[in-house]
Design a protein around this motif. Sequence first.
Motif, PDB file in Angstrom:
ATOM      1  N   THR A 148       1.022  -0.999  -0.052  1.00 13.41           N
ATOM      2  CA  THR A 148       0.428  -0.046  -0.390  1.00 13.41           C
ATOM      3  C   THR A 148       0.917   1.103   0.082  1.00 13.41           C
ATOM      4  O   THR A 148       1.765   1.076   0.378  1.00 13.41           O
ATOM      5  CB  THR A 148      -0.585  -0.102   1.388  1.00 13.41           C
ATOM      6  OG1 THR A 148      -1.886  -1.763   1.453  1.00 13.41           O
ATOM      7  CG2 THR A 148      -2.198   1.454   0.756  1.00 13.41           C
ATOM      8  N   ILE A 152      -3.610   3.362  -1.320  1.00 14.62           N
ATOM      9  CA  ILE A 152      -3.737   3.194  -2.545  1.00 14.62           C
ATOM     10  C   ILE A 152      -3.332   1.494  -2.893  1.00 14.62           C
ATOM     11  O   ILE A 152      -1.804   1.277  -2.565  1.00 14.62           O
ATOM     12  CB  ILE A 152      -3.172   3.426  -4.192  1.00 14.62           C
ATOM     13  CG1 ILE A 152      -3.716   4.844  -3.674  1.00 14.62           C
ATOM     14  CG2 ILE A 152      -3.591   2.943  -4.840  1.00 14.62           C
ATOM     15  CD1 ILE A 152      -3.635   5.902  -4.785  1.00 14.62           C
ATOM     16  N   ASN A 196      -4.929   3.218  -8.803  1.00 12.78           N
ATOM     17  CA  ASN A 196      -6.107   2.703  -7.951  1.00 12.78           C
ATOM     18  C   ASN A 196      -7.364   2.604  -8.527  1.00 12.78           C
ATOM     19  O   ASN A 196      -7.369   1.241  -8.494  1.00 12.78           O
ATOM     20  CB  ASN A 196      -6.751   4.268  -7.021  1.00 12.78           C
ATOM     21  CG  ASN A 196      -7.693   3.896  -6.434  1.00 12.78           C
ATOM     22  OD1 ASN A 196      -7.763   3.196  -5.084  1.00 12.78           O
ATOM     23  ND2 ASN A 196      -8.950   4.278  -6.202  1.00 12.78           N
TER      24      ASN A 196
END
Length: 214
Positions: A148, A152, A196
């Motif tokens: 991450t 995202i 994303n």
Amino acid sequence: MKRWIGFILHLAMIVVLTSFGSYTVMKKGDVEIPESLKVTANLEFFAPQDSVELLDEDEVTPPFLGKAFNGFKEALAFKESQGKYHSVNTLGYLGKYQFGSSTLNLMGVYDMEDFLGNPKLQEKAFEANIARNKWILRRDIKRFNGKTIGGIKVTESGILAAAHLAGAGNVKKYLRSYGQNDVTDAYGSSISHYMNKFAGYDISNIKQQKNAKV
């Protein structure tokens, strides 16, 4: 006598009709459909997901969207050009996937006019570009997939969509800076946005290939 014959025939008709259900008086021209033949179910047609059919040399049917490769490329194409093969933006990027001429040259495409009018060639170019970027970013995909960055989740499809937007080199800088080098194009779309928006697609059917050509 005629009255009795008519009365008997009328009774016989009632007996026959009631044997099939409730008796209904029909007007001239009416047709009664038996209950056993009426369709009451909600019927739906389901086509196979991710199926693509080439009808002829110039026509490509749109695939059914999903989380496989066809869903990925059609979602990306809609973002780039609303899926229009003949689209040219204000910066001169071409076709359904909005390629620049320099990127097309790397894949062996030099005639931009021919490219713009050739849907099959555009689809081949997109697959070749994904294969080329997979090879360039192979170490970064292995290193960052599942992590991450800036809230995202990084996925292979997100990385490759971002590479389509900003180039593989800029995506490397984004990942290795953990989101600090976030490039934005002239229309306001950023690497992080593409990372994303196009996350979680399965594009494993496209294999990495150095110097992929159409």
